[in-house]
Design a protein around this motif. Sequence first.
Motif, mmCIF file in Angstrom:
data_model
loop_
_atom_site.group_PDB
_atom_site.id
_atom_site.type_symbol
_atom_site.label_atom_id
_atom_site.label_comp_id
_atom_site.label_asym_id
_atom_site.label_seq_id
_atom_site.Cartn_x
_atom_site.Cartn_y
_atom_site.Cartn_z
ATOM 1 N N ILE A 1 32.751 41.102 40.921
ATOM 2 C CA ILE A 1 33.336 41.003 39.578
ATOM 3 C C ILE A 1 34.821 40.715 39.663
ATOM 4 C CG2 ILE A 1 33.788 42.268 37.438
ATOM 5 C CD1 ILE A 1 30.834 41.310 37.960
ATOM 6 N N ARG A 2 35.518 41.309 40.604
ATOM 7 C CA ARG A 2 36.951 41.038 40.751
ATOM 8 C C ARG A 2 37.200 39.575 41.108
ATOM 9 N NH1 ARG A 2 39.074 44.996 44.772
ATOM 10 N NH2 ARG A 2 41.122 44.371 44.069
ATOM 11 N N VAL A 3 36.351 38.991 41.953
ATOM 12 C CA VAL A 3 36.469 37.568 42.293
ATOM 13 C C VAL A 3 36.245 36.721 41.047
ATOM 14 C CG1 VAL A 3 35.363 35.681 43.567
ATOM 15 C CG2 VAL A 3 35.914 37.812 44.744
ATOM 16 N N ALA A 4 35.242 37.080 40.250
ATOM 17 C CA ALA A 4 34.969 36.329 39.018
ATOM 18 C C ALA A 4 36.161 36.417 38.066
ATOM 19 C CB ALA A 4 33.706 36.864 38.346
ATOM 20 N N ILE A 5 36.756 37.594 37.939
ATOM 21 C CA ILE A 5 37.914 37.772 37.054
ATOM 22 C C ILE A 5 39.050 36.846 37.470
ATOM 23 C CG2 ILE A 5 39.753 39.396 36.424
ATOM 24 C CD1 ILE A 5 37.538 41.601 36.484
ATOM 25 N N VAL A 6 39.342 36.797 38.753
ATOM 26 C CA VAL A 6 40.415 35.935 39.252
ATOM 27 C C VAL A 6 40.049 34.465 39.065
ATOM 28 C CG1 VAL A 6 41.697 35.235 41.314
ATOM 29 C CG2 VAL A 6 41.314 37.662 40.853
ATOM 30 N N LEU B 1 29.107 47.375 29.444
ATOM 31 C CA LEU B 1 28.214 46.437 30.117
ATOM 32 C C LEU B 1 28.114 46.877 31.566
ATOM 33 C CD1 LEU B 1 29.518 43.011 28.769
ATOM 34 C CD2 LEU B 1 27.655 44.415 27.881
ATOM 35 N N TYR B 2 26.904 46.878 32.100
ATOM 36 C CA TYR B 2 26.721 47.256 33.499
ATOM 37 C C TYR B 2 25.730 46.327 34.145
ATOM 38 C CZ TYR B 2 23.848 50.275 30.506
ATOM 39 O OH TYR B 2 23.061 50.767 29.506
ATOM 40 N N ASP B 3 25.763 46.321 35.433
ATOM 41 C CA ASP B 3 25.075 45.399 36.324
ATOM 42 C C ASP B 3 25.977 44.171 36.485
ATOM 43 O OD1 ASP B 3 22.230 44.812 37.689
ATOM 44 O OD2 ASP B 3 23.131 42.973 36.950
ATOM 45 N N SER B 4 26.258 43.863 37.724
ATOM 46 C CA SER B 4 27.204 42.774 37.996
ATOM 47 C C SER B 4 26.737 41.440 37.431
ATOM 48 C CB SER B 4 27.485 42.663 39.496
ATOM 49 O OG SER B 4 26.318 42.307 40.208
ATOM 50 N N ARG B 5 25.429 41.225 37.337
ATOM 51 C CA ARG B 5 24.935 39.959 36.763
ATOM 52 C C ARG B 5 25.272 39.860 35.286
ATOM 53 N NH1 ARG B 5 18.929 39.745 39.518
ATOM 54 N NH2 ARG B 5 19.674 40.336 41.564
ATOM 55 N N VAL B 6 25.093 40.941 34.553
ATOM 56 C CA VAL B 6 25.413 40.955 33.126
ATOM 57 C C VAL B 6 26.916 40.793 32.922
ATOM 58 C CG1 VAL B 6 25.351 42.364 31.023
ATOM 59 C CG2 VAL B 6 23.390 42.355 32.582
ATOM 60 N N ILE B 7 27.696 41.492 33.726
ATOM 61 C CA ILE B 7 29.153 41.414 33.603
ATOM 62 C C ILE B 7 29.638 40.005 33.940
ATOM 63 C CG2 ILE B 7 31.356 42.284 34.486
ATOM 64 C CD1 ILE B 7 29.884 44.998 34.952
ATOM 65 N N LEU C 1 31.775 37.688 31.386
ATOM 66 C CA LEU C 1 33.097 37.163 31.731
ATOM 67 C C LEU C 1 33.132 35.639 31.646
ATOM 68 C CD1 LEU C 1 34.005 39.467 34.746
ATOM 69 C CD2 LEU C 1 34.867 39.624 32.398
ATOM 70 N N ASP C 2 32.068 34.995 32.109
ATOM 71 C CA ASP C 2 31.974 33.539 32.032
ATOM 72 C C ASP C 2 32.026 33.091 30.574
ATOM 73 O OD1 ASP C 2 31.693 30.999 33.358
ATOM 74 O OD2 ASP C 2 29.619 30.960 32.678
ATOM 75 N N MET C 3 31.289 33.764 29.707
ATOM 76 C CA MET C 3 31.295 33.455 28.284
ATOM 77 C C MET C 3 32.688 33.667 27.696
ATOM 78 S SD MET C 3 31.205 35.044 24.957
ATOM 79 C CE MET C 3 31.112 36.705 25.541
ATOM 80 N N LEU C 4 33.333 34.763 28.090
ATOM 81 C CA LEU C 4 34.671 35.087 27.598
ATOM 82 C C LEU C 4 35.685 34.001 27.963
ATOM 83 C CD1 LEU C 4 36.115 37.451 26.127
ATOM 84 C CD2 LEU C 4 36.665 38.354 28.384
ATOM 85 N N ARG D 1 20.701 31.637 43.168
ATOM 86 C CA ARG D 1 21.641 31.937 44.263
ATOM 87 C C ARG D 1 22.338 33.277 44.034
ATOM 88 N NH1 ARG D 1 25.560 27.640 44.637
ATOM 89 N NH2 ARG D 1 24.750 26.752 42.721
ATOM 90 N N GLN D 2 22.634 33.591 42.775
ATOM 91 C CA GLN D 2 23.240 34.889 42.477
ATOM 92 C C GLN D 2 22.287 36.019 42.866
ATOM 93 O OE1 GLN D 2 25.575 37.037 38.854
ATOM 94 N NE2 GLN D 2 23.816 35.842 38.237
#
Length: 106
Positions: free
Chosen positions: A16-21, A63-69, A73-76, A96-97
């Motif tokens: 999730i931190r990688v996705a945020i960055v 929100l929980y579970d890294s897939r949901v988060i 984040l992608d939508m945001l 792949r995820q």
Amino acid sequence: MLTLRNSPPSPFGRKIRVAIVHLGLEDRIEEVVAQTGDSNDTLRTQNPLGKIPTLLLEDGTALYDSRVITEYLDMLAGGGKIIPAEGPARFDVLRRQALCDGILDA
């Protein structure tokens, strides 16, 4: 501001931190370390599973579970930056995820 409940050693939290960055959302999310072994940590009231990562939205929704988060984040960030909105490419990324999450879990 959104709040990410996380713990530095968590591979799913790092995802999730990688996705945020990658999505440029660092200034919109505060990270708060969760003490998963502490029964007094508020994580258990924020997430019924008591697990990390957990993303707390501004309205108090968790929100929980890294897939949901990741999807949120992608939508945001406008959508389609990590997970394509539709078509075969979407399912390739989701497949792949799932593989990567399985590796992280192992």
